[in-house]
Design a protein around this motif. Sequence first.
Motif, PDB file in Angstrom:
ATOM      1  N   ARG A  41       5.546  -2.608   8.138  1.00  0.00           N
ATOM      2  CA  ARG A  41       5.091  -3.902   8.678  1.00  0.00           C
ATOM      3  C   ARG A  41       5.037  -5.017   7.628  1.00  0.00           C
ATOM      4  O   ARG A  41       5.572  -6.106   7.822  1.00  0.00           O
ATOM      5  CB  ARG A  41       3.668  -3.762   9.252  1.00  0.00           C
ATOM      6  CG  ARG A  41       3.600  -3.202  10.627  1.00  0.00           C
ATOM      7  CD  ARG A  41       2.292  -2.443  10.794  1.00  0.00           C
ATOM      8  NE  ARG A  41       2.477  -1.163  10.148  1.00  0.00           N
ATOM      9  CZ  ARG A  41       2.843  -0.064  10.784  1.00  0.00           C
ATOM     10  NH1 ARG A  41       2.967  -0.078  12.071  1.00  0.00           N
ATOM     11  NH2 ARG A  41       3.067   1.055  10.129  1.00  0.00           N
ATOM     12  N   THR A  42       4.328  -4.730   6.533  1.00  0.00           N
ATOM     13  CA  THR A  42       4.024  -5.805   5.585  1.00  0.00           C
ATOM     14  C   THR A  42       5.308  -6.366   4.980  1.00  0.00           C
ATOM     15  O   THR A  42       5.526  -7.577   4.951  1.00  0.00           O
ATOM     16  CB  THR A  42       3.090  -5.282   4.477  1.00  0.00           C
ATOM     17  OG1 THR A  42       1.958  -4.682   5.106  1.00  0.00           O
ATOM     18  CG2 THR A  42       2.633  -6.390   3.559  1.00  0.00           C
ATOM     19  N   ARG A  77       3.482  -5.218  -3.842  1.00  0.00           N
ATOM     20  CA  ARG A  77       2.655  -4.075  -3.413  1.00  0.00           C
ATOM     21  C   ARG A  77       2.759  -3.030  -4.507  1.00  0.00           C
ATOM     22  O   ARG A  77       3.868  -2.693  -4.956  1.00  0.00           O
ATOM     23  CB  ARG A  77       3.145  -3.512  -2.086  1.00  0.00           C
ATOM     24  CG  ARG A  77       2.492  -2.173  -1.763  1.00  0.00           C
ATOM     25  CD  ARG A  77       2.695  -1.733  -0.348  1.00  0.00           C
ATOM     26  NE  ARG A  77       1.910  -2.526   0.582  1.00  0.00           N
ATOM     27  CZ  ARG A  77       1.739  -2.207   1.863  1.00  0.00           C
ATOM     28  NH1 ARG A  77       2.310  -1.125   2.359  1.00  0.00           N
ATOM     29  NH2 ARG A  77       1.002  -2.954   2.647  1.00  0.00           N
ATOM     30  N   HIS A 121      -5.896  -6.288   0.288  1.00  0.00           N
ATOM     31  CA  HIS A 121      -4.695  -6.521   1.095  1.00  0.00           C
ATOM     32  C   HIS A 121      -4.989  -7.777   1.925  1.00  0.00           C
ATOM     33  O   HIS A 121      -5.216  -7.713   3.129  1.00  0.00           O
ATOM     34  CB  HIS A 121      -4.450  -5.295   1.979  1.00  0.00           C
ATOM     35  CG  HIS A 121      -3.145  -5.271   2.704  1.00  0.00           C
ATOM     36  ND1 HIS A 121      -2.235  -6.306   2.681  1.00  0.00           N
ATOM     37  CD2 HIS A 121      -2.588  -4.309   3.495  1.00  0.00           C
ATOM     38  CE1 HIS A 121      -1.178  -5.971   3.413  1.00  0.00           C
ATOM     39  NE2 HIS A 121      -1.379  -4.772   3.921  1.00  0.00           N
ATOM     40  N   GLN A 125      -3.375  -8.777   5.349  1.00  0.00           N
ATOM     41  CA  GLN A 125      -3.772  -7.922   6.471  1.00  0.00           C
ATOM     42  C   GLN A 125      -5.091  -8.425   7.058  1.00  0.00           C
ATOM     43  O   GLN A 125      -5.242  -8.540   8.286  1.00  0.00           O
ATOM     44  CB  GLN A 125      -3.914  -6.464   6.019  1.00  0.00           C
ATOM     45  CG  GLN A 125      -4.347  -5.510   7.126  1.00  0.00           C
ATOM     46  CD  GLN A 125      -3.288  -5.312   8.197  1.00  0.00           C
ATOM     47  OE1 GLN A 125      -2.114  -5.134   7.880  1.00  0.00           O
ATOM     48  NE2 GLN A 125      -3.677  -5.355   9.468  1.00  0.00           N
ATOM     49  N   ARG A 158      -7.858  -0.527   1.141  1.00  0.00           N
ATOM     50  CA  ARG A 158      -7.808  -1.941   0.730  1.00  0.00           C
ATOM     51  C   ARG A 158      -7.963  -2.846   1.949  1.00  0.00           C
ATOM     52  O   ARG A 158      -8.425  -3.971   1.846  1.00  0.00           O
ATOM     53  CB  ARG A 158      -6.495  -2.215   0.016  1.00  0.00           C
ATOM     54  CG  ARG A 158      -5.248  -1.790   0.800  1.00  0.00           C
ATOM     55  CD  ARG A 158      -4.044  -1.731  -0.103  1.00  0.00           C
ATOM     56  NE  ARG A 158      -2.838  -1.270   0.571  1.00  0.00           N
ATOM     57  CZ  ARG A 158      -1.838  -0.683  -0.065  1.00  0.00           C
ATOM     58  NH1 ARG A 158      -1.903  -0.457  -1.359  1.00  0.00           N
ATOM     59  NH2 ARG A 158      -0.751  -0.316   0.588  1.00  0.00           N
ATOM     60  N   VAL A 159      -7.556  -2.324   3.125  1.00  0.00           N
ATOM     61  CA  VAL A 159      -7.716  -3.103   4.365  1.00  0.00           C
ATOM     62  C   VAL A 159      -9.212  -3.321   4.635  1.00  0.00           C
ATOM     63  O   VAL A 159      -9.642  -4.430   4.974  1.00  0.00           O
ATOM     64  CB  VAL A 159      -7.052  -2.357   5.550  1.00  0.00           C
ATOM     65  CG1 VAL A 159      -7.329  -3.070   6.856  1.00  0.00           C
ATOM     66  CG2 VAL A 159      -5.549  -2.220   5.318  1.00  0.00           C
ATOM     67  N   ARG A 166      -6.602   3.988   8.743  1.00  0.00           N
ATOM     68  CA  ARG A 166      -5.843   5.230   8.569  1.00  0.00           C
ATOM     69  C   ARG A 166      -6.522   6.098   7.521  1.00  0.00           C
ATOM     70  O   ARG A 166      -7.056   5.595   6.526  1.00  0.00           O
ATOM     71  CB  ARG A 166      -4.413   4.920   8.122  1.00  0.00           C
ATOM     72  CG  ARG A 166      -3.531   6.158   7.993  1.00  0.00           C
ATOM     73  CD  ARG A 166      -2.087   5.751   7.694  1.00  0.00           C
ATOM     74  NE  ARG A 166      -1.972   5.054   6.419  1.00  0.00           N
ATOM     75  CZ  ARG A 166      -1.813   5.647   5.243  1.00  0.00           C
ATOM     76  NH1 ARG A 166      -1.772   6.967   5.156  1.00  0.00           N
ATOM     77  NH2 ARG A 166      -1.689   4.925   4.145  1.00  0.00           N
ATOM     78  N   GLN A 212      -6.220   7.975   4.458  1.00  0.00           N
ATOM     79  CA  GLN A 212      -5.208   7.774   3.413  1.00  0.00           C
ATOM     80  C   GLN A 212      -5.017   9.048   2.574  1.00  0.00           C
ATOM     81  O   GLN A 212      -5.435   9.109   1.409  1.00  0.00           O
ATOM     82  CB  GLN A 212      -5.621   6.610   2.515  1.00  0.00           C
ATOM     83  CG  GLN A 212      -6.052   5.382   3.290  1.00  0.00           C
ATOM     84  CD  GLN A 212      -5.205   4.171   3.010  1.00  0.00           C
ATOM     85  OE1 GLN A 212      -4.773   3.947   1.890  1.00  0.00           O
ATOM     86  NE2 GLN A 212      -4.963   3.377   4.040  1.00  0.00           N
ATOM     87  N   PRO A 232      -4.562  -1.317  11.572  1.00  0.00           N
ATOM     88  CA  PRO A 232      -3.547  -2.000  10.758  1.00  0.00           C
ATOM     89  C   PRO A 232      -2.183  -1.318  10.806  1.00  0.00           C
ATOM     90  O   PRO A 232      -1.166  -1.921  10.443  1.00  0.00           O
ATOM     91  CB  PRO A 232      -4.127  -1.923   9.333  1.00  0.00           C
ATOM     92  CG  PRO A 232      -5.007  -0.718   9.344  1.00  0.00           C
ATOM     93  CD  PRO A 232      -5.558  -0.621  10.746  1.00  0.00           C
ATOM     94  N   GLY A 233      -2.168  -0.035  11.238  1.00  0.00           N
ATOM     95  CA  GLY A 233      -0.937   0.731  11.206  1.00  0.00           C
ATOM     96  C   GLY A 233      -0.624   1.154   9.768  1.00  0.00           C
ATOM     97  O   GLY A 233      -1.061   0.487   8.839  1.00  0.00           O
ATOM     98  N   PRO A 234       0.095   2.212   9.543  1.00  0.00           N
ATOM     99  CA  PRO A 234       0.558   3.149  10.562  1.00  0.00           C
ATOM    100  C   PRO A 234      -0.597   3.978  11.129  1.00  0.00           C
ATOM    101  O   PRO A 234      -1.491   4.364  10.393  1.00  0.00           O
ATOM    102  CB  PRO A 234       1.541   4.040   9.785  1.00  0.00           C
ATOM    103  CG  PRO A 234       1.146   3.924   8.340  1.00  0.00           C
ATOM    104  CD  PRO A 234       0.545   2.576   8.168  1.00  0.00           C
TER     105      PRO A 234
HETATM  106  C1  NCD Z   1      -2.055  -0.679   5.422  1.00  0.00           C
HETATM  107  C2  NCD Z   1      -1.781  -0.625   3.942  1.00  0.00           C
HETATM  108  O1  NCD Z   1      -0.673  -0.354   3.506  1.00  0.00           O
HETATM  109  O2  NCD Z   1      -2.722  -0.872   3.226  1.00  0.00           O
HETATM  110  N1  NCD Z   1      -0.915  -0.828   6.212  1.00  0.00           N
HETATM  111  C3  NCD Z   1      -0.420  -2.065   6.408  1.00  0.00           C
HETATM  112  O3  NCD Z   1      -0.237  -2.843   5.508  1.00  0.00           O
HETATM  113  N2  NCD Z   1      -0.190  -2.417   7.688  1.00  0.00           N
HETATM  114  C4  NCD Z   1      -2.918   0.404   5.893  1.00  0.00           C
HETATM  115  C5  NCD Z   1      -2.487   1.813   5.686  1.00  0.00           C
HETATM  116  O4  NCD Z   1      -1.471   2.126   5.076  1.00  0.00           O
HETATM  117  O5  NCD Z   1      -3.211   2.674   6.151  1.00  0.00           O
END
Ligand code: NCD
Length: 315
Positions: A55-56, A105, A133, A136, A166-167, A228, A230, A268-270
């Motif tokens: 996504r990002t 990133r 992040h 996000q 980080r979200v 998610r 992690q 936020p996905g995934p």
């Molecule tokens: C998040 C990330 O990478 O921090 N995903 C994202 O940017 N949509 C969340 C995650 O990976 O769980």
Amino acid sequence: MRHLLSTADLPRQAATALLDTAEALKKSLLGREVHKLPTLRGRTVVTLFYEQSTRTRASFEIAGKWMSADVVNISAGESSVTKGESLRDTAFTLAAMGADCVVIRHPASGAAHRLADWVPTHVINAGDGSHQHPTQALLDAATLRDRLGTLNGRTVTIVGDVLHSRVARSNIDLLITLGAHVHLVAPPTLLPWGVENWGIRQAHGWPVTVGHDLDAALPGTDAVMLLRVQAERMRGQFFPSAREYSINYGLTEARLALLPEHAVVLHPGPMLRGMEIAHSVADSPRAAITEQVRNGVHVRMAVLYHLLAAQEDQP
Ligand code: NCD
């Protein structure tokens, strides 16, 4: 604004300006067959990703292209990083080639801040380790504004792996700046020490509240934000099994029914379907997960605009 590294130091006025620009861009593109504005013509945006992303990265690329910037994508795994080149040398190489903005990133917390100290380009943090992040959090706030009207006085419940997220960190900072109350629900092993005080790091902030009972939290919530789990950042076992996690912290249909009618579900996905969120909940109209992704493009357009064009060309 020179860089966007964190939401912790983003004042309310700046955050609101970014969200307003994103909304204006979204409206101006609505119904258009051709998604193209000339705003960043002649500017070069480089995305530099040392971690995986769907996504990002795609939405930064689309955002740049929709504003007519030249966008170059670099994945660490396919670059000279694999030959041992340092982050600093890579950054100087990109700056020497004329990059106006680097979107980074990186698995190390603080990497985007280091980059901003070194190179003369604008830097956007697209996720640094478990630290921040910011885009996000901004796209989540845009989605909540669309659905709830305002964040002021709303309660947002963040569920899951706060420790590695980080979200979560970016959202706690921004939500409190925008006037929301944040409640965290997680297994005790996935909550950082002293997390209650995170909210008071903000100017005019207040503490977050913490609990372990999702069923008890849901009736008083305006939005649930699932995180998610992690696994890639975990060293060791933080909960007994995926099944037990799901029983205690998964958003099932029965739990969805405990939410007020107007409440919205974010991820936020995934997503790990069946563990963090039931299939039917993820696909229900209460979930705004697709809207989050859509808003991600407009928010990233707004950030690029404020960094690269706003001074010369006010909206
Ligand atoms: C998040 C990330 O990478 O921090 N995903 C994202 O940017 N949509 C969340 C995650 O990976 O769980």
